[in-house]
Scaffold this motif. Structure first.
Motif, short mmCIF file in Angstrom:
data_model
loop_
_atom_site.label_atom_id
_atom_site.label_comp_id
_atom_site.label_asym_id
_atom_site.label_seq_id
_atom_site.Cartn_x
_atom_site.Cartn_y
_atom_site.Cartn_z
N THR A 281 0.82 -1.22 0.00
CA THR A 281 0.00 0.00 0.00
C THR A 281 0.85 1.27 0.00
N ILE A 282 0.23 2.34 -0.47
CA ILE A 282 0.76 3.70 -0.27
C ILE A 282 -0.14 4.33 0.78
N TRP A 283 0.48 4.83 1.81
CA TRP A 283 -0.26 5.49 2.92
C TRP A 283 -0.42 6.95 2.55
N THR A 284 -1.65 7.41 2.43
CA THR A 284 -1.89 8.75 1.88
C THR A 284 -2.43 9.76 2.89
N GLU A 285 -2.98 9.30 4.02
CA GLU A 285 -3.52 10.27 4.98
C GLU A 285 -3.74 9.62 6.34
N SER A 286 -3.55 10.40 7.39
CA SER A 286 -3.98 10.00 8.74
C SER A 286 -4.95 11.05 9.25
N SER A 287 -6.02 10.60 9.86
CA SER A 287 -6.94 11.52 10.54
C SER A 287 -7.02 11.10 12.00
N HIS A 288 -6.23 11.78 12.82
CA HIS A 288 -6.22 11.44 14.25
C HIS A 288 -7.52 11.87 14.90
N LYS A 289 -7.97 11.08 15.85
CA LYS A 289 -9.19 11.38 16.60
C LYS A 289 -8.80 11.66 18.05
N PHE A 290 -9.52 12.57 18.69
CA PHE A 290 -9.07 13.09 19.98
C PHE A 290 -10.04 12.74 21.11
N GLN A 291 -9.47 12.72 22.34
CA GLN A 291 -10.26 12.67 23.56
C GLN A 291 -10.32 14.10 24.09
N LEU A 292 -11.43 14.44 24.76
CA LEU A 292 -11.56 15.82 25.26
C LEU A 292 -10.39 16.22 26.18
N SER A 293 -9.99 15.29 27.06
CA SER A 293 -8.92 15.61 28.02
C SER A 293 -7.61 15.91 27.29
N GLU A 294 -7.41 15.19 26.20
CA GLU A 294 -6.19 15.35 25.41
C GLU A 294 -6.10 16.76 24.82
N LEU A 295 -7.25 17.34 24.47
CA LEU A 295 -7.26 18.67 23.85
C LEU A 295 -6.82 19.74 24.85
N ASP A 296 -7.30 19.61 26.10
CA ASP A 296 -6.90 20.58 27.12
C ASP A 296 -5.40 20.49 27.37
N ALA A 297 -4.88 19.27 27.39
CA ALA A 297 -3.44 19.08 27.60
C ALA A 297 -2.66 19.69 26.44
N LEU A 298 -3.19 19.52 25.23
CA LEU A 298 -2.52 20.05 24.03
C LEU A 298 -2.41 21.58 24.11
N ALA A 299 -3.48 22.23 24.56
CA ALA A 299 -3.46 23.69 24.72
C ALA A 299 -2.34 24.08 25.69
#
Ligand code: AVJ
Length: 325
Positions: A281-299
């Protein structure tokens, strides 16, 4: 992209520099043991219009959830913004989702949509002319940001919008680095409105990226069509097949193009001959999915403070308003 392009009139020199960069990215990507192509190349004119079609698919609720949140909470969001504000949007496309917020802000407003698709930006400029002064930028996100923030007026703040969970296309580590770079281009008082698609039922996520109508398959296969058109390659699209996978460890959907047979492809402009084994295969895209807690940590890890968050119940998706801390 290294070219500094304003509007959509690229010179021939800029065009050929872009083709050389595309050729070199294709050469490097297809030399890896897991062959890969960068997802930004999915969005030529045909690819952008196929993506637009994806947003109308019943199985792909992401864009509608994003737009619902922006529409429902436009006034809330507007009330939390600095009083003198200009708007930058990363990956605006035609900017349809942004109209609600521009309207809610009301006063005359400079709006800098940044996108790889000149066609989408031309439509964006036309469609939003009644609610903002539109300054389209066909540039990479960070180059476009630098261009827009150079026009900051006294006492003015910027709201950067990064909608549609495009942040999900970055590897998690790269998302962190990118948000830090973005933060560095901003000043105290500036804000970021960032949309993130949340982890949900596995089958629901998978069918969103493998719709029975085949639009996502066409969107993915078009990347090979684009290489044929722009780099003089001879990919037989029928000998490849669209694949969507849920990667549980990384919490992401991956799109691949699977070779149905053993085959050899010639890519003239990249001076490259590539072999594919059946099933490779050729890998063409990733779409990561998030947890709410992860978003606050990312900020917090990237120099922002969480101001507010809105979540759609029908299609778990979060709109996040962060301020530069
Ligand atoms: C526009 C990047 C958010 O990852 O969901 C849609 C692109 N790819 N279907 C996404 C996409 C396959 C989309 N983003």
């Amino acid at each position: 992209m290294s070219t500094q392009v304003f509007g959509w009139s690229k010179t021939e020199a800029e065009d050929s520099a872009a083709v050389r960069e595309f050729a070199s990215d294709v050469r490097n990507g297809l030399a890896k043991s897991q062959k890969e192509l960068h997802s930004k190349y999915l969005y030529d004119e045909l690819g952008s219009s196929l993506f637009e079609s994806i947003t109308h698919l019943p199985e792909y609720g992401l864009t509608r959830a994003d737009e619902r949140l922006l529409q429902r909470h436009a006034r809330d969001i507007a009330s939390l913004l600095p009083s003198r504000v200009a708007i930058i949007e990363l990956g605006s496309g035609v900017g349809q989702k942004t109209r609600h917020l521009l309207q809610a802000i009301g006063n005359p407003l400079r709006y800098y949509p940044i996108d790889v698709s000149a066609d989408a930006l031309a439509r964006c400029e036309r469609d939003l002319a009644d609610v903002a002064e539109v300054h389209p930028l066909v540039q990479s996100y960070l180059d476009g940001m630098a261009r827009a923030t150079a026009e900051r007026q006294p006492d003015e703040s910027f709201l950067v919008m990064f909608l549609g969970s495009t942040i999900g296309n970055f590897e998690r580590k790269c998302a962190l680095e990118f948000l830090r770079d973005l933060r560095r281009a901003l000043l105290p008082g500036d804000m970021l409105l960032i949309g993130a698609d949340l982890v949900k039922d596995r089958d629901r996520m998978l069918v969103a990226y493998d719709d029975p109508t085949g639009v996502t398959g066409a969107f993915n296969l078009n990347l090979l069509g684009r290489i044929n058109r722009e780099l003089g390659a001879d990919f037989r699209l029928r000998d490849f097949e669209h694949q969507a996978r849920w990667n549980e460890d990384q919490r992401r959907i991956e799109m691949h193009l699977r070779s149905r047979v053993d085959q050899t492809v010639r890519i003239a402009e990249a001076d490259l001959t590539v072999n594919f084994r059946a099933d490779e295969t050729i890998w063409t895209e990733s779409s990561h999915k998030f947890q709410l807690s992860e978003l606050d940590a990312l900020a917090e890890q990237t120099g922002f403070r969480v101001e507010d968050q809105w979540v759609d119940r029908d299609w778990p998706f979060a709109e996040n308003l962060w301020a530069v801390s």
